[in-house]
Design a protein around this motif. Structure first.
Motif, short mmCIF file in Angstrom:
data_model
loop_
_atom_site.label_atom_id
_atom_site.label_comp_id
_atom_site.label_asym_id
_atom_site.label_seq_id
_atom_site.Cartn_x
_atom_site.Cartn_y
_atom_site.Cartn_z
N SER A 99 -6.31 6.24 26.27
CA SER A 99 -7.12 4.85 26.07
C SER A 99 -8.32 5.18 26.76
CB SER A 99 -6.69 3.50 26.69
OG SER A 99 -6.06 3.76 28.08
N ALA A 120 -11.74 3.19 28.72
CA ALA A 120 -11.93 2.04 29.25
C ALA A 120 -13.31 2.10 30.06
CB ALA A 120 -10.61 1.48 30.40
N CYS A 140 -5.26 -4.09 36.52
CA CYS A 140 -5.53 -4.09 35.17
C CYS A 140 -4.54 -2.89 34.96
CB CYS A 140 -6.90 -3.35 34.87
SG CYS A 140 -7.33 -1.79 35.71
N ARG A 191 -11.85 -9.01 32.14
CA ARG A 191 -12.21 -8.38 30.77
C ARG A 191 -13.26 -8.87 30.17
NH1 ARG A 191 -7.58 -5.77 28.63
NH2 ARG A 191 -8.72 -5.39 26.57
N LEU A 212 -3.75 0.70 32.30
CA LEU A 212 -4.44 1.57 31.57
C LEU A 212 -3.21 2.34 30.81
CD1 LEU A 212 -7.31 2.34 30.60
CD2 LEU A 212 -7.30 3.92 32.31
N ALA A 235 -16.46 -6.13 24.34
CA ALA A 235 -16.56 -4.74 24.04
C ALA A 235 -18.15 -4.30 24.28
CB ALA A 235 -16.06 -4.26 22.71
N GLU A 254 -13.71 -0.45 22.42
CA GLU A 254 -12.85 -0.04 23.50
C GLU A 254 -12.48 -1.17 24.32
OE1 GLU A 254 -11.75 2.74 23.18
OE2 GLU A 254 -12.79 3.70 21.84
N HIS A 255 -11.50 -0.96 25.56
CA HIS A 255 -11.30 -1.75 26.67
C HIS A 255 -12.78 -1.90 27.57
CE1 HIS A 255 -7.19 -1.72 25.43
NE2 HIS A 255 -7.33 -0.39 25.70
N ALA A 256 -13.02 -2.94 27.85
CA ALA A 256 -14.24 -3.16 28.60
C ALA A 256 -13.81 -4.21 29.85
CB ALA A 256 -15.64 -3.54 27.96
N TYR A 257 -14.30 -3.88 30.75
CA TYR A 257 -13.98 -4.63 32.18
C TYR A 257 -15.47 -4.92 32.80
CZ TYR A 257 -9.10 -3.69 31.50
OH TYR A 257 -7.84 -3.24 31.01
#
Ligand SMILES: Nc1ncnc2c1ncn2[C@@H]1O[C@H](COP(=O)(O)OP(=O)(O)OP(=O)(O)O)[C@@H](O)[C@H]1O
Length: 226
Positions: free
Chosen positions: A32, A34, A26, A218, A28, A221, A206-209
């Motif tokens: 940001s 995450a 990933c 991924r 970043l 969100a 937001e970025h969500a993993y």
């Protein structure tokens, strides 16, 4: 092309012969926010600790500003701008709030800068000043979490890793922590929040993993604040 602050490629990490993370990749960017979501035991702490240099990668590369960080010691990574706030906060309950804040300071050679940063954090989080001489053990869970984050902020990190920061917090306390994470990201810090599942404290967009069987995927969100 803009370079990511953090770039992870094909990372494997674990304990002894057991791999917990497998082929995690990933990137970043500065500023940001995450989320890394995953159930108990998914490897969220292992991932954050690998980034902070507290767990050695077995394979793969972790880069900060394009530079390979694998062989760096945790103190070097802290100096380069990576700060980790552990799940259990690791505060010193019998020490004062101020002394807890100052435990982040490894060298006392730059007293004005340390005082300036402590003052700045006190303006951002007024309880740090109001309760400066009170023992940390008397704080609420929300204040304890904010103090743990403030201690990490003493080193002015560029990448802030928060491990399960909403654990045992009331919704209003979780919102304050989420708000602080959002503010820090807006100011340019990259913030990673690991938690078991999407909660109302996690903001939309937001970025969500999601960590699933050692892989980082991924995710949708997290749900918007309600
Ligand atoms: N020091 C260690 N030695 C051996 N195994 C460990 C160690 N630390 C964690 N583990 C194991 O690694 C796996 C992942 O643990 P980790 O703490 O990274 O997960 P997590 O997603 O953060 O879980 P939680 O939500 O409970 O904090 C678990 O099976 C755990 O038992």
């Amino acid at each position: 092309m803009r370079m990511p602050l953090l770039q992870i490629d094909s990372l494997a990490a674990g304990y002894g012969k057991r791999d917990i993370l497998d082929n995690v990749s990933c990137s970043l960017f500065a500023g940001s926010l995450a989320y890394v979501l995953g159930p108990c035991g998914a490897g969220k702490t292992t991932l954050l600790m690998a980034i902070a240099g507290l767990v050695r990668p077995k394979r793969g590369v972790i880069r900060l500003d394009g530079e390979d960080m694998r062989r760096k010691r945790p103190a070097d990574l802290l100096a380069r701008g990576i700060a980790y706030v552990p799940h259990n906060r690791l505060l010193f309950s019998s020490l004062s709030v101020r002394d807890n804040l100052l435990t982040a300071v490894w060298r006392d050679t730059d007293r004005p800068r340390i005082e300036e940063q402590a003052e700045r954090l006190g303006e951002r989080l007024p309880f740090l000043k109001a309760c400066a001489h009170q023992s940390a053990g008397r704080l609420t869970n929300g204040e304890r979490q904010l103090l743990a984050i403030a201690r990490a902020l003493m080193s002015r990190p560029r990448l802030l890793l928060l491990d399960d920061p909403y654990d045992e917090l009331m919704p209003i306390e979780a919102e304050r922590v989420a708000e602080l994470g959002g503010q820090l990201a807006q100011e340019g810090t990259a913030v990673v929040i690991a938690q078991r599942s999407a909660t109302p404290a996690a903001c939309a967009g937001e970025h969500a993993y999601r960590l699933d069987a050692g892989r980082l995927l991924r995710s949708e969100a997290p749900a918007a604040a309600s």
